[in-house]
Design an enzyme around this catalytic site. Structure first.
Site, PDB file in Angstrom:
ATOM      1  N   VAL A 201      16.413  -3.127  42.566  1.00 56.28           N
ATOM      2  CA  VAL A 201      16.333  -1.690  42.790  1.00 56.28           C
ATOM      3  C   VAL A 201      15.584  -1.427  44.090  1.00 56.28           C
ATOM      4  O   VAL A 201      14.518  -2.006  44.315  1.00 56.28           O
ATOM      5  CB  VAL A 201      15.569  -1.016  41.626  1.00 56.28           C
ATOM      6  CG1 VAL A 201      15.501   0.490  41.830  1.00 56.28           C
ATOM      7  CG2 VAL A 201      16.212  -1.354  40.292  1.00 56.28           C
ATOM      8  N   CYS A 202      16.154  -0.589  44.937  1.00 58.65           N
ATOM      9  CA  CYS A 202      15.427  -0.210  46.154  1.00 58.65           C
ATOM     10  C   CYS A 202      14.713   1.112  45.913  1.00 58.65           C
ATOM     11  O   CYS A 202      15.302   2.171  46.012  1.00 58.65           O
ATOM     12  CB  CYS A 202      16.366  -0.083  47.351  1.00 58.65           C
ATOM     13  SG  CYS A 202      15.450   0.167  48.876  1.00 58.65           S
ATOM     14  N   LEU A 203      13.476   1.015  45.533  1.00 55.05           N
ATOM     15  CA  LEU A 203      12.662   2.210  45.312  1.00 55.05           C
ATOM     16  C   LEU A 203      11.337   1.926  46.008  1.00 55.05           C
ATOM     17  O   LEU A 203      10.672   0.939  45.688  1.00 55.05           O
ATOM     18  CB  LEU A 203      12.477   2.438  43.800  1.00 55.05           C
ATOM     19  CG  LEU A 203      11.658   3.666  43.382  1.00 55.05           C
ATOM     20  CD1 LEU A 203      12.367   4.951  43.804  1.00 55.05           C
ATOM     21  CD2 LEU A 203      11.450   3.672  41.872  1.00 55.05           C
TER      22      LEU A 203
END
Ligand SMILES: [Zn+2]
Lengths: 432, 183
Positions: B110-112
């Site tokens: 996840v790109c957070l």
């Protein structure tokens, strides 16, 4: 450095320091030749026999400490030899603590150094209780947090000797710190957790789509490629085959994006998060730690965290990458620190009580008055009013007897419903 | 020696050892912090947590049923793995289904920002779940982890929406088959 033993035992110089008060020496300090004897009798524990540990052992031995113990779990690697000066080429493969102990004993006659090759977690409170001062030269935050929690948890208000001063040294490249923790009285290592800047991380999407630096390619191989292509394989950063695999994947990716600079050793450095250790930083920080130990042991001068001064500084930081600079300040203890904010209090409970009855009792007791508490031990979630799934899973415990859930004397943590207060208790069961 | 540490240590040490320095396990700082974070968790009606082992609060699954946006009708689950260095280290979060989303790759990464570069120990688990929820409301083409999906979102929002529907039903998008996540 040769191996010639030191004949002058350093006592003359030491006498000048520990028998004559300085301008800041406490009036309560009774300095004299007995101070020297006390110093020789004290037991000091050094945790870590690496870069800082070598310096610490040498400094302590030369400062008049005679009963030193050292714990370390590593063996000597050839890459240690440039700064861990108690080790020689022939020592590669041997436990660091054993070799360091023998070396210092040989050079400084009259010093006894007791090594323990293993993890700090192997030892319990009975072991740590024997020391007067504990000094850490560790490179892991996890180990620091463990020993900090252990030392703070050992505090027994009725026993002055259960307060173990903890001196913590740390270095990262050209930066370093030395701090003194007087458990429950000055800020502990957990209070200071936010002082450790988290490792700088590159956004995942940069790694995935627009790498710009060789490190980005290596991190991509490490985080993304490994999981995609070697699913199920646990990455072992000490396995040269694994590092080689990452290196080759990173190199391919770097070529794809026209980036140069990916090498095997850079790969190893990025993956293992190696920050180059600087011998001079170690020396400066260890010297400061040893100074603190000497001041604590003899009271010849006020130490960091000096209890007679409410404003006393507790934390020295050294910055060597931007000139030569040290700054010393008071790090304030945090009231809500999970380690030193509340100590486990003993609580008498009837052994026939169920968990539900115990919780009612907690709500009624004037000193706690916690309604809807969340409660656990290390092993067990006893009762969680939220989130809903956990409530459902822990609800059956309410009807169980406390004695079936918790051991006599086991620690439990109770948090109120909005998470603002946490108490720690040790239950003492009684039959009525 | 420092004043409070009297010289009587030998006797008292013996007494103390007799009183039993315990080897019983103490609650770790990470456990305490997670316990505090869990009691502050605001899940609302669109999220739930599941603990495969209720005694282990450091590992759990978060399920999100978005009630607005392009991912409405789907059910998405994330594994949370928290280590003993929490909150110094952020939780490790992965999407458990293979989904078509510009900020989540096919492996579930996840790109957070707050899960990596912008993580700070003062942030809590609630901040993370709010961030995850937001990813379904506002997928972000500027931080692509699934480049194709990001490209689709940027160039043609309508066809991106169609792709989302198709993928959520377990269909193929650009020859890649996705997990069925519709309820
Ligand atoms: Zn603290």
């Amino acid at each position: 450095m040769g191996t010639r033993p030191i004949h002058n035992d350093g006592k003359e110089h030491l006498k000048r320091i520990v028998t004559r008060p300085g301008p800041f020496t406490s009036s309560a300090a009774a300095l004299g030749l007995e101070t020297l004897e006390t110093l020789e009798r004290l037991k000091v524990l050094v945790i870590g026999a690496g870069g800082l540990g070598c310096e610490l052992l040498k400094n302590l031995a030369l400062s008049g400490f005679k009963d030193i113990h050292v714990i370390d779990m590593d063996i000597i690697d050839v890459s240690n030899l440039n700064r861990q000066f108690l080790f020689r080429h022939a020592d590669v493969g041997k436990p660091k603590c054993d070799v360091a102990a023998k070396f210092v004993e040989r050079r400084v006659p009259g010093v006894k150094i007791t090594p323990y090759y293993g993890k700090i977690q192997d030892k319990d409170e009975n072991y740590y209780m024997q020391f007067n001062v504990i000094i850490c030269g560790l490179d892991s935050i996890e180990a620091r947090r463990w020993i900090n929690a252990t030392v703070v948890g050992m505090v027994d208000e009725n026993n002055p000797d259960s307060y173990k001063p903890l001196i913590d040294g740390g270095t990262e490249g050209f930066k370093g710190q030395a701090k003194v923790v007087l458990p429950t009285m000055t800020s502990c290592l957990e209070c200071q957790l936010d002082m450790h800047a988290p490792r700088v991380q590159v956004p995942l999407c940069t790694l995935a789509t627009v790498p710009r630096q060789p490190e980005h390619c290596i991190e991509w191989a490490h985080i993304i490629a490994w999981e995609e292509e070697r699913k199920g394989d646990m990455l072992d950063t000490d396995d040269p085959d694994h590092i080689s695999w990452l290196y080759r994947r990173a190199l391919n990716r770097a070529q794809e994006f026209n980036i140069s600079g990916v090498t095997y050793s850079l790969t190893q450095g990025v993956v293992k998060n190696i920050i180059p250790a600087i011998a001079s930083t170690n020396a400066i920080v260890a010297a400061s730690c040893c100074n603190e130990a000497l001041k604590i042991a003899t009271a010849c001068n006020p130490c960091l965290g000096n209890l007679e001064d409410e404003e006393a500084n507790t934390y020295m930081m050294y910055t060597g990458d931007d000139g030569i600079y040290t700054f010393t300040f008071r790090h304030e203890k945090k009231d809500d620190c999970p380690v030193c904010g509340t100590l486990a209090k003993e609580l008498n409970v009837n052994e026939t009580n169920t968990l539900a009855e115990f919780l009612e009792d907690l709500a009624a007791r004037p000193e706690t008055q916690i309604k809807k508490p969340t409660i656990r031990t290390n092993d067990k979630s006893l009762y969680y009013p939220s989130p809903p799934s956990l409530e459902e899973q822990t609800r059956p415990n309410l009807l169980k007897r406390l004695t079936d859930l918790v051991e006599d004397g086991e620690e439990m943590a109770v948090t109120d419903s909005d998470g603002s207060i946490t108490f720690k208790f040790k239950l003492v069961f009684s039959s009525k | 020696m420092l004043k409070i540490w009297s010289m009587k240590q030998k006797q008292q040490q013996a007494e103390n050892a007799a009183a039993g320095g315990s080897k019983k396990k103490k609650i770790t700082a990470a456990q305490l912090r997670v316990q505090k974070d869990l009691s502050e968790l605001a899940l609302g009606s669109t999220m739930r947590t599941d603990f495969p082992d209720p005694d282990d609060i450091l590992n759990f699954i978060l399920t999100i049923d978005p009630d607005e946006g392009m991912y409405v009708g789907g059910r998405f689950s994330f594994s949370f793995a928290i280590n003993q260095n929490f909150p110094h280290d952020p939780p490790k979060v992965k999407c458990r289904e293979k989904i078509y989303h510009p900020n989540i790759d096919l492996e579930g990464n996840v790109c957070l920002n707050i899960l990596r570069e912008d993580w700070k120990p003062v942030l809590n688990l609630n901040a993370v779940i709010v961030g995850l929820q937001f990813l379904f409301l506002e997928p972000n083409a500027a931080d692509p982890l699934n480049k194709d999906a990001a490209e689709d979102l940027k160039t043609n929002r309508e066809s991106f929406k169609r792709n989302v529907r198709a993928s959520m039903a377990g269909g193929q998008v650009r020859k890649e088959r996705f997990d069925k996540v519709t309820k």
